[in-house]
Design an enzyme around this catalytic site. Structure first.
Site, PDB file in Angstrom:
ATOM      1  N   ASP A 294      71.453 -75.843 129.528  1.00 14.86           N
ATOM      2  CA  ASP A 294      71.520 -75.142 130.779  1.00 14.86           C
ATOM      3  C   ASP A 294      72.273 -74.829 131.591  1.00 14.86           C
ATOM      4  O   ASP A 294      72.062 -73.628 132.843  1.00 14.86           O
ATOM      5  CB  ASP A 294      71.589 -76.724 131.329  1.00 14.86           C
ATOM      6  CG  ASP A 294      70.141 -77.620 131.772  1.00 14.86           C
ATOM      7  OD1 ASP A 294      68.997 -77.176 132.042  1.00 14.86           O
ATOM      8  OD2 ASP A 294      70.085 -78.863 131.148  1.00 14.86           O
TER       9      ASP A 294
ATOM     10  N   TYR B 251      66.372 -82.381 136.633  1.00 19.45           N
ATOM     11  CA  TYR B 251      67.488 -83.402 136.242  1.00 19.45           C
ATOM     12  C   TYR B 251      68.374 -83.114 137.789  1.00 19.45           C
ATOM     13  O   TYR B 251      68.234 -81.306 137.892  1.00 19.45           O
ATOM     14  CB  TYR B 251      68.185 -82.673 134.982  1.00 19.45           C
ATOM     15  CG  TYR B 251      68.179 -84.500 134.321  1.00 19.45           C
ATOM     16  CD1 TYR B 251      68.771 -85.301 134.292  1.00 19.45           C
ATOM     17  CD2 TYR B 251      67.332 -84.367 132.793  1.00 19.45           C
ATOM     18  CE1 TYR B 251      68.896 -87.167 133.095  1.00 19.45           C
ATOM     19  CE2 TYR B 251      67.199 -85.168 132.713  1.00 19.45           C
ATOM     20  CZ  TYR B 251      67.678 -86.821 132.731  1.00 19.45           C
ATOM     21  OH  TYR B 251      67.274 -87.239 131.770  1.00 19.45           O
TER      22      TYR B 251
ATOM     23  N   HIS C  86      65.694 -89.245 124.922  1.00 14.74           N
ATOM     24  CA  HIS C  86      66.533 -87.968 124.913  1.00 14.74           C
ATOM     25  C   HIS C  86      67.896 -88.000 124.798  1.00 14.74           C
ATOM     26  O   HIS C  86      68.054 -89.131 124.701  1.00 14.74           O
ATOM     27  CB  HIS C  86      66.050 -86.715 125.676  1.00 14.74           C
ATOM     28  CG  HIS C  86      65.954 -87.123 127.095  1.00 14.74           C
ATOM     29  ND1 HIS C  86      65.296 -88.393 127.832  1.00 14.74           N
ATOM     30  CD2 HIS C  86      67.253 -87.570 127.747  1.00 14.74           C
ATOM     31  CE1 HIS C  86      66.028 -88.436 129.160  1.00 14.74           C
ATOM     32  NE2 HIS C  86      66.665 -88.018 129.115  1.00 14.74           N
TER      33      HIS C  86
END
Length: 654
Positions: A331, A415, A466
Site C-alpha cells: 500500500d 481499509y 488474510h
C-alpha cells in the site's frame, strides 16, 4: 486494499467544486520562467526537513514543465521534498543556509517512460533529469478514472454484469495495481491495472457486496482491455446496506478540555513536550514522518532517533483462487499512501483538544493540492505512571501519567489505517497501527464454501482470511550516530532450585535479519557514550504484536515483500535507502529493497545503523466484523535501556 478511484473523487469534491480528479487548487499548471513566466516568490522554509509547501510544489512543476525535456502531457505521480543528506542536516545550525530541493516523478504514458527530476527551489532550476527504464511509478489518481472508463466500455465486462442480472451502471469498479503480472501477448514492461467489481446500486459502501469471479486488466499505456477473467456466476447480495437502522442512545457527554491550553509547544514543524523534542514531517508516499527525536537533559537535547516512518504495508489473502492469489497489496509503494491522508476531525477521529497540521501533495495532472488536517496531535490521560507505598508509614507516592499522541489516518480502498506515535513521560515511545474499514469480501454459494478459507459473514458473502504486515524504518541515533544492535534472549537455565532464567546478549555485527524466537528483544546501544554505571546508553525495541507469513515461501508476492519474512532487519545507514520493498515496487522485480540493502553484509557494529521492524497480525474475520470492522490495534514499543541514570519520570508533577 486498493486505492479507489472514488476516493480520489471524494477528495476532489472536498477540495474544490470540480469534477476532475485532483483539481488545480493553486491554479493551472503553466509554463515556467524559460517560457515567459516569472518564478514564484516562495516563502523561505525555516528547516531543511520541512515538507514542501503548496507554492513549492507549484514552483517545482512549473520548472519541470518549462524544460525542453519535459514530455508534454506527462503526469506527476509524486512531488516531494528531496531530503538533504543526513550529514548536512546534522551539521546545520538554525539561521544558517541550507539546500532546498524537490524530487518528482514524471511519467510519459504514451512512451511508458519514467523520469526522476530534482529541482533547486532556491534558484528554481532543474538540476537533475534521469530516466529510469524498466520500472513503474506508483498508481496515480488520474488512472482510476481512466481505468474505470476503459473497463466500463468493455463488451465482455458489460455482458458479465448483465449475465448476473446487474445493470453495469450500478457497479463500482475497484482499481488495483496488478503485482508482478505476466500476461500472454502483453509486453512485460506494459503498465497495467486490474479492476474488481462490486454492486453499488443506490446503497452505500459497495465493498459489502462483491461481484465474485470477474477480474479485468487494462493496458494503461494504450488505454485498452488486455485480459478478462470470469470464473463463473455466483450469487450477488444486493440488499446489505452497511449502515445501522437506528443509533443507540444514553451516552452522556464526555468532555475533554484544557482550559489553560496544551502543555506542548509548536514552532513551525518542531514540537517540545515534557522534555521530548521532535519534528513533524510528511511525504506523499510514507505519510507522517518524525524527525530528530530527542530528550532534553542538563547540557542539551540528547538524540535518540533521526528519522522514523512507515516504510511499507503488505496484505496477502489466504484464498487459493486465481482471481485472489495476486491480491497482495504493497500500500505504501504501489499507491503512495501518504497522499490519501484523511482530513482529521475533532470528536470524530481525535479528541476535542487536538491540534492539527496541514500539508500538501501534487496532483498528477500538474498542480498542488492541500491536505488539511493531515496530522493531529493531542495530550491524553495515561492512567497510573508509577505508584509506591512506604512499608512502615504506608505513605503513598504516586503519579498519574499523560501521553502525547501524534496520529494520521489513511483511506486506502476498503481499509482505513491509522498510524500513532505515542510519547510517554517515562522516556518510552509506543508505535501503534489501527486497522478498520471493510473486509475485502467474496461472493459464495454456501456458508460452508465461505468458511473454508475465511468466514461467512452474511448471506452469500464471506470474508477471506488474510494477514497484515507493517514495516517501519527507524534511523536510530542514540547519543550520536555510532551504534550497535544487541539481541537479548531470555531463557531457562539449569539450576538446583529449578527457578533460574538468564538473558544472553549478542551483538549483531553485520547487516542482515533476525527472527523472533522465545522472549527476544533488541537494544540499540551507543558505542561512544555510557551511563553512570559505565554501561552503554541504549534504547530497546520490544515486540508486542507479530505474525509470520502463512503462505508458502515461494509465493510470488512474498518475494516482493521479503521484509515480512523476518521481523527485524538492520542496515548500515546509506542516503536514499528509505523503502523496505524498494523505490518502485509497482510491477517491480522480486528482491528489491531490504534484500539488496543487506547484500553487502556491511558491519553495523559502531556505525550509523538503521533498524527496520515489521509488526503484523493474522486476521481471521468474524461475523461481527461485517459490514464494518471495529478498529484492531497492533504495534511495538521503544523503551530506554540504560539511556537514563534513573527513572526519568521521578520528577513527574503530582
Amino acid at each position: 486494499m486498493k486505492r479507489s478511484f472514488v476516493l480520489a473523487i471524494v477528495r476532489t469534491a472536498v477540495l474544490a467544486s470540480l469534477i476532475f480528479i485532483w483539481p488545480m487548487s493553486v491554479g493551472s499548471s503553466i509554463v515556467g520562467s524559460q517560457r515567459g513566466t516569472a518564478p514564484l516568490a516562495l516563502a523561505p522554509a525555516t528547516n531543511p526537513l520541512d515538507p514542501l509547501s503548496e507554492d513549492e510544489i507549484t514552483a517545482t512543476i512549473q520548472v519541470i514543465e518549462a524544460d525542453v525535456r519535459f514530455p508534454q502531457g506527462a503526469f506527476f505521480p509524486i512531488v516531494m521534498l528531496h531530503e538533504p543528506l543526513k550529514r548536512e542536516v546534522l551539521a546545520w545550525t538554525p539561521g544558517a543556509p541550507f539546500r532546498r530541493e524537490a524530487f518528482a516523478n514524471v511519467f510519459d504514458r504514451a512512451k511508458n517512460q519514467l523520469f526522476e527530476a530534482v529541482v533547486d527551489l532556491r534558484a528554481q532550476t532543474l538540476i537533475s533529469w534521469v530516466e529510469r527504464p524498466g520500472v513503474q511509478p506508483a498508481v496515480f489518481a488520474s488512472e482510476y478514472t481512466d481505468a474505470d472508463t476503459v473497463i466500463r466500455s468493455s463488451p465482455r465486462w458489460q455482458k458479465a454484469m448483465r449475465d448476473r442480472g446487474i445493470n453495469p451502471n450500478d457497479v463500482y469498479l475497484d482499481v488495483w495495481a496488478p503485482g508482478d503480472l505476466k500476461l500472454p501477448g502483453v509486453e512485460p514492461a506494459t503498465r497495467l491495472l486490474r479492476a474488481l467489481s462490486f454492486y453499488r446500486g443506490a446503497l452505500p459502501n459497495p465493498y459489502d457486496r462483491p461481484i465474485e469471479g470477474v477480474v479485468v486488466t487494462a493496458d494503461m499505456n494504450k488505454l485498452t482491455v488486455v485480459d478478462f477473467v470470469d470464473t463463473g456466476i455466483r450469487p450477488v447480495n444486493k440488499t446489505v446496506s452497511g449502515s445501522a437502522r437506528t443509533t443507540r442512545t444514553g451516552l452522556k457527554p464526555l468532555v475533554v478540555t484544557q482550559p489553560d491550553g496544551p502543555s506542548f509547544q509548536i514552532d513551525g514543524q518542531a514540537v517540545t513536550w515534557q522534555k521530548w523534542h521532535f519534528r513533524i514531517g510528511f511525504t506523499p508516499r510514507e505519510g507522517l514522518v518524525l524527525y530528530q527525536i530527542g530528550y532534553e537533559q542538563p547540557g542539551g537535547v540528547r538524540p535518540i532517533i533521526y528519522r522514523m516512518a512507515l516504510a511499507e504495508i503488505y496484505v496477502p489473502y489466504a484464498l487459493p483462487d486465481s482471481t485472489w492469489a495476486w491480491r497482495a497489496a504493497l500500500d505504501v509503494g504501489e499507491y503512495n499512501l501518504g497522499q490519501y491522508a484523511e482530513h482529521l476531525k475533532a470528536n470524530l477521529d481525535v479528541p476535542a483538544n487536538a491540534v492539527f497540521f496541514d500539508t500538501a501533495a501534487a496532483a498528477d495532472t500538474g498542480s498542488a493540492v492541500a491536505l488539511p488536517h493531515a496530522v493531529a496531535m493531542y495530550e491524553r490521560d495515561a492512567g497510573s505512571l508509577w505508584d509506591r507505598s512506604d512499608p512502615t508509614t504506608l505513605a503513598r507516592d504516586a503519579r498519574f501519567g499523560r501521553e502525547l499522541v501524534v496520529v494520521t489516518t489513511y483511506v486506502i480502498g476498503n481499509y482505513t489505517y491509522s498510524m500513532s506515535y505515542i510519547f510517554r513521560m517515562d522516556g518510552g515511545i509506543d508505535v501503534k497501527v489501527g486497522a478498520t474499514g471493510t473486509t475485502l469480501n467474496q461472493g459464495v454459494q454456501t456458508v460452508e464454501a465461505g468458511d473454508k478459507y475465511g468466514t461467512s459473514v452474511a448471506k452469500e458473502i464471506a470474508a477471506p482470511s488474510h494477514q497484515h504486515f507493517f514495516n517501519f524504518r527507524i534511523d536510530f541515533d542514540v547519543d550520536g550516530t555510532a551504534s550497535r544492535l544487541v539481541e537479548e534472549n531470555t531463557h531457562t537455565t539449569p539450576s538446583s532450585l529449578g527457578n533460574a532464567f538468564v538473558t544472553d546478549k549478542t551483538v549483531v555485527g553485520s547487516e542482515g535479519f533476525r527472527n523472533l524466537e522465545g522472549t527476544r528483544r533488541w537494544t540499540i546501544e551507543s558505542t561512544t557514550q555510557k551511563n553512570a554505571l559505565g554501561m552503554p546508553t541504549g534504547y530497546a525495541l520490544e515486540p508486542l504484536d507479530t505474525a509470520v507469513p502463512l503462505s508458502q515461501p515461494n509465493y510470488p508476492p512474498l518475494q516482493h515483500a521479503q521484509f515480512a519474512q523476518q521481523p527485524m532487519w538492520v542496515t548500515q545507514y546509506r542516503d536514499g535507502e528509505l523503502y523496505a520493498a524498494g523505490n518502485y515496487p509497482n510491477q517491480g522485480k522480486p528482491g528489491e529493497g531490504l534484500p539488496k540493502y543487506i547484500a553487502g553484509h556491511e558491519s553495523v557494529d559502531g556505525h550509523d545503523l538503521v533498524v527496520w521492524y515489521t509488526t503484523g497480525f493474522t486476521h481471521v474475520p468474524t461475523v461481527e466484523e461485517y459490514p464494518v470492522m471495529t478498529t484492531d490495534t497492533i504495534g511495538f514499543a521503544l523503551r530506554p535501556n540504560g539511556f537514563f541514570d534513573q527513572n526519568p519520570a521521578l520528577d513527574a508533577p503530582k
